[in-house]
Scaffold this motif. Structure first.
Motif, PDB file in Angstrom:
ATOM      1  N   GLU A   1      14.614  -4.933 -24.691  1.00 25.42           N
ATOM      2  CA  GLU A   1      14.356  -6.309 -24.246  1.00 25.42           C
ATOM      3  C   GLU A   1      13.341  -6.332 -23.106  1.00 25.42           C
ATOM      4  O   GLU A   1      12.501  -7.231 -23.038  1.00 25.42           O
ATOM      5  N   PHE A   2      13.407  -5.322 -22.225  1.00 27.82           N
ATOM      6  CA  PHE A   2      12.380  -5.225 -21.169  1.00 27.82           C
ATOM      7  C   PHE A   2      10.997  -5.101 -21.820  1.00 27.82           C
ATOM      8  O   PHE A   2      10.044  -5.764 -21.415  1.00 27.82           O
ATOM      9  N   ALA A   3      10.918  -4.215 -22.829  1.00 28.35           N
ATOM     10  CA  ALA A   3       9.629  -3.988 -23.492  1.00 28.35           C
ATOM     11  C   ALA A   3       9.139  -5.275 -24.158  1.00 28.35           C
ATOM     12  O   ALA A   3       7.943  -5.590 -24.120  1.00 28.35           O
TER      13      ALA A   3
ATOM     14  N   GLY B   1      31.048   7.421 -15.488  1.00 24.57           N
ATOM     15  CA  GLY B   1      29.756   7.852 -16.009  1.00 24.57           C
ATOM     16  C   GLY B   1      28.592   7.178 -15.304  1.00 24.57           C
ATOM     17  O   GLY B   1      28.642   6.895 -14.109  1.00 24.57           O
ATOM     18  N   LYS B   2      27.560   6.875 -16.095  1.00 26.00           N
ATOM     19  CA  LYS B   2      26.336   6.343 -15.487  1.00 26.00           C
ATOM     20  C   LYS B   2      26.437   4.843 -15.211  1.00 26.00           C
ATOM     21  O   LYS B   2      26.893   4.080 -16.065  1.00 26.00           O
ATOM     22  N   ALA B   3      25.989   4.468 -14.031  1.00 22.32           N
ATOM     23  CA  ALA B   3      25.829   3.049 -13.686  1.00 22.32           C
ATOM     24  C   ALA B   3      24.373   2.919 -13.279  1.00 22.32           C
ATOM     25  O   ALA B   3      23.990   3.312 -12.178  1.00 22.32           O
TER      26      ALA B   3
ATOM     27  N   ASP C   1      27.700   2.759 -27.870  1.00 17.85           N
ATOM     28  CA  ASP C   1      26.655   3.564 -28.543  1.00 17.85           C
ATOM     29  C   ASP C   1      25.316   3.435 -27.815  1.00 17.85           C
ATOM     30  O   ASP C   1      24.456   4.303 -27.948  1.00 17.85           O
ATOM     31  N   LYS C   2      25.147   2.371 -27.044  1.00 16.98           N
ATOM     32  CA  LYS C   2      23.917   2.196 -26.248  1.00 16.98           C
ATOM     33  C   LYS C   2      24.258   2.252 -24.761  1.00 16.98           C
ATOM     34  O   LYS C   2      23.591   1.639 -23.933  1.00 16.98           O
ATOM     35  N   LYS C   3      25.293   3.018 -24.436  1.00  9.90           N
ATOM     36  CA  LYS C   3      25.708   3.211 -23.034  1.00  9.90           C
ATOM     37  C   LYS C   3      25.931   1.872 -22.317  1.00  9.90           C
ATOM     38  O   LYS C   3      25.652   1.726 -21.129  1.00  9.90           O
ATOM     39  N   ASN C   4      26.386   0.876 -23.091  1.00 12.91           N
ATOM     40  CA  ASN C   4      26.667  -0.461 -22.550  1.00 12.91           C
ATOM     41  C   ASN C   4      25.449  -1.119 -21.904  1.00 12.91           C
ATOM     42  O   ASN C   4      25.577  -1.894 -20.935  1.00 12.91           O
ATOM     43  N   ALA C   5      24.250  -0.812 -22.437  1.00 11.52           N
ATOM     44  CA  ALA C   5      23.038  -1.496 -21.958  1.00 11.52           C
ATOM     45  C   ALA C   5      23.220  -2.996 -22.187  1.00 11.52           C
ATOM     46  O   ALA C   5      23.791  -3.421 -23.195  1.00 11.52           O
ATOM     47  N   LEU C   6      22.732  -3.768 -21.248  1.00  9.39           N
ATOM     48  CA  LEU C   6      23.015  -5.211 -21.245  1.00  9.39           C
ATOM     49  C   LEU C   6      21.888  -6.011 -21.897  1.00  9.39           C
ATOM     50  O   LEU C   6      20.734  -5.942 -21.455  1.00  9.39           O
TER      51      LEU C   6
ATOM     52  N   GLY D   1      22.388  -0.371 -17.691  1.00  9.65           N
ATOM     53  CA  GLY D   1      21.532  -1.417 -17.131  1.00  9.65           C
ATOM     54  C   GLY D   1      20.894  -2.270 -18.202  1.00  9.65           C
ATOM     55  O   GLY D   1      21.352  -2.307 -19.351  1.00  9.65           O
ATOM     56  N   ASN D   2      19.837  -2.934 -17.818  1.00 10.54           N
ATOM     57  CA  ASN D   2      19.168  -3.847 -18.743  1.00 10.54           C
ATOM     58  C   ASN D   2      18.716  -3.123 -20.019  1.00 10.54           C
ATOM     59  O   ASN D   2      18.240  -1.998 -19.959  1.00 10.54           O
ATOM     60  N   ASP D   3      18.869  -3.797 -21.150  1.00 10.30           N
ATOM     61  CA  ASP D   3      18.407  -3.226 -22.414  1.00 10.30           C
ATOM     62  C   ASP D   3      16.896  -2.975 -22.348  1.00 10.30           C
ATOM     63  O   ASP D   3      16.114  -3.885 -22.068  1.00 10.30           O
ATOM     64  N   MET D   4      16.508  -1.722 -22.595  1.00 11.72           N
ATOM     65  CA  MET D   4      15.098  -1.339 -22.442  1.00 11.72           C
ATOM     66  C   MET D   4      14.218  -1.979 -23.521  1.00 11.72           C
ATOM     67  O   MET D   4      13.053  -2.279 -23.271  1.00 11.72           O
TER      68      MET D   4
ATOM     69  N   GLU E   1       9.765   6.275 -26.695  1.00 13.81           N
ATOM     70  CA  GLU E   1       9.240   7.474 -27.369  1.00 13.81           C
ATOM     71  C   GLU E   1       9.910   8.754 -26.871  1.00 13.81           C
ATOM     72  O   GLU E   1       9.489   9.866 -27.223  1.00 13.81           O
ATOM     73  N   LYS E   2      10.934   8.598 -26.022  1.00 13.55           N
ATOM     74  CA  LYS E   2      11.715   9.725 -25.478  1.00 13.55           C
ATOM     75  C   LYS E   2      10.806  10.770 -24.832  1.00 13.55           C
ATOM     76  O   LYS E   2      10.869  11.966 -25.141  1.00 13.55           O
ATOM     77  N   ARG E   3       9.909  10.317 -23.993  1.00  8.63           N
ATOM     78  CA  ARG E   3       9.018  11.226 -23.248  1.00  8.63           C
ATOM     79  C   ARG E   3       8.968  10.759 -21.800  1.00  8.63           C
ATOM     80  O   ARG E   3       9.446   9.677 -21.456  1.00  8.63           O
TER      81      ARG E   3
ATOM     82  N   PRO F   1      16.724   3.206 -10.910  1.00  8.59           N
ATOM     83  CA  PRO F   1      15.393   3.718 -11.280  1.00  8.59           C
ATOM     84  C   PRO F   1      14.312   2.642 -11.329  1.00  8.59           C
ATOM     85  O   PRO F   1      13.362   2.744 -12.108  1.00  8.59           O
ATOM     86  N   PHE F   2      14.452   1.606 -10.485  1.00  8.80           N
ATOM     87  CA  PHE F   2      13.507   0.480 -10.592  1.00  8.80           C
ATOM     88  C   PHE F   2      12.063   0.939 -10.421  1.00  8.80           C
ATOM     89  O   PHE F   2      11.186   0.571 -11.202  1.00  8.80           O
ATOM     90  N   VAL F   3      11.815   1.750  -9.383  1.00  7.06           N
ATOM     91  CA  VAL F   3      10.443   2.191  -9.130  1.00  7.06           C
ATOM     92  C   VAL F   3       9.965   3.123 -10.251  1.00  7.06           C
ATOM     93  O   VAL F   3       8.822   3.036 -10.699  1.00  7.06           O
ATOM     94  N   ASN F   4      10.849   3.971 -10.747  1.00  3.60           N
ATOM     95  CA  ASN F   4      10.452   4.853 -11.862  1.00  3.60           C
ATOM     96  C   ASN F   4      10.032   4.043 -13.081  1.00  3.60           C
ATOM     97  O   ASN F   4       9.290   4.519 -13.929  1.00  3.60           O
ATOM     98  N   LEU F   5      10.565   2.820 -13.189  1.00  5.31           N
ATOM     99  CA  LEU F   5      10.207   1.950 -14.306  1.00  5.31           C
ATOM    100  C   LEU F   5       9.091   0.983 -13.918  1.00  5.31           C
ATOM    101  O   LEU F   5       8.804   0.033 -14.643  1.00  5.31           O
ATOM    102  N   ALA F   6       8.498   1.215 -12.737  1.00  6.06           N
ATOM    103  CA  ALA F   6       7.420   0.366 -12.220  1.00  6.06           C
ATOM    104  C   ALA F   6       7.905  -1.057 -11.925  1.00  6.06           C
ATOM    105  O   ALA F   6       7.123  -2.005 -11.982  1.00  6.06           O
TER     106      ALA F   6
END
Ligand code: COA
Length: 258
Positions: A68-70, A103-105, A22-27, A63-66, A246-248, A130-135
């Protein structure tokens, strides 16, 4: 073991399945910990001749749970980051690792493939870094392994733009061994894992150690960690994580460079 990580040992093949579809296997931190335990254990258990990684649902892993990153960016992260133990275990594994990717990795979902020994992609697989896109900056020694594997300009493009790489291109660039029909993925990967498991394990393990400089990989990861931790605490990263929640689209134009 936790419900999000399922393991099964049959015929010398330890299958490790990510079960958070349900969370795309985010870790999560807990999932990294369970993965690290399993890979570390495999080094000591002679019944485990091959590890096979796969994900339930329509994605390998986001990838990493967003969240938890936040939390880490806000200074509320877990004391001990299990991701480090997981990555060290991958770098040091002398047990062959097969990956079955559908699917997505995303993020570590792609960079962990650089530590796998045989990679099967489903036709719908997409590799995204997407490391750089996530700064952030690349991790898992991928700042060393990806240019080594596919060349600097391709690696730069993947890291700087973070656009999806389709399965056929990943195959052509040497990131994977094989692309198969989506519904054949698990059977194909399992067949290969069994084939490898039938080879002499001691010889395979010695060969794998000769092919990979684990010390260099761990040292690269340690260098990446210094930058990664700094980037995680940056205003740019906070903007990226807020945008995801915020899905933006993120807006870095008003964020001062750090
Ligand atoms: N961490 C936490 N939750 C995540 C996640 C992640 N990395 N990736 C996806 N999810 C969650 C979504 O928030 C969503 O949850 P919700 O249903 O409660 O809203 C659910 O999984 C489905 O994701 P969704 O974005 O709706 O699916 P999609 O098919 O449109 O897109 C992805 C899939 C993987 C492309 C997209 O979710 C994504 O970009 N995720 C972030 C990946 C990432 O940047 N990871 C970090 C790498 S360093």
């Amino acid at each position: 073991m936790i419900p999000e990580i399922r393991t099964d040992l049959t015929g010398g093949v330890m299958t490790i399945t990510l079960v958070r579809p349900d969370k795309k296997n985010a870790l999560t931190n807990e999932m990294y910990g369970a993965l690290a335990d399993t890979i570390e254990h495999a080094q000591q258990d002679s019944n485990i001749r091959v590890l096979l990684l796969q994900g339930d649902g329509d994605s390998f892993t986001a990838g990493n749970d967003m969240g938890e990153f936040a939390a880490i960016a806000a200074g509320k992260g877990p004391g001990e980051r299990q991701v480090h133990r997981f990555l060290d275990a991958l770098a040091n594994s002398t047990v062959p690792i097969v990956a079955a990717v559908n699917g997505k990795a995303v993020g570590v979902g792609t960079t962990m493939l650089l530590h796998c020994d045989y990679v099967v992609l489903a036709q719908d697989a997409q590799l995204i870094t997407p490391f750089v896109n996530l700064a952030l900056v690349p991790e898992a020694a991928s700042s060393f392994l990806l240019p080594l594997r596919i060349g600097h300009v391709r690696a730069f493009e993947m890291f700087a733009l973070g656009e999806p790489l389709d399965a056929q291109t990943a195959l052509a660039w040497g990131i994977a061994n094989k692309v198969c029909a989506n519904d054949q993925l698990r059977a194909d990967a399992r067949r290969m894992a069994e084939k490898i498991a039938a080879r002499p394990a001691g010889s395979l393990s010695a060969m794998k150690q000769l092919m990979r400089d684990a010390e260099k990989l761990v040292s690269q990861m340690n260098s990446e960690r210094v930058h990664f931790e700094k980037r995680l605490a940056s205003a740019e990263a906070r903007e990226a994580f807020s945008a995801f929640a915020e899905k933006r689209k993120p807006d870095f134009s008003k964020v001062a460079q750090q």
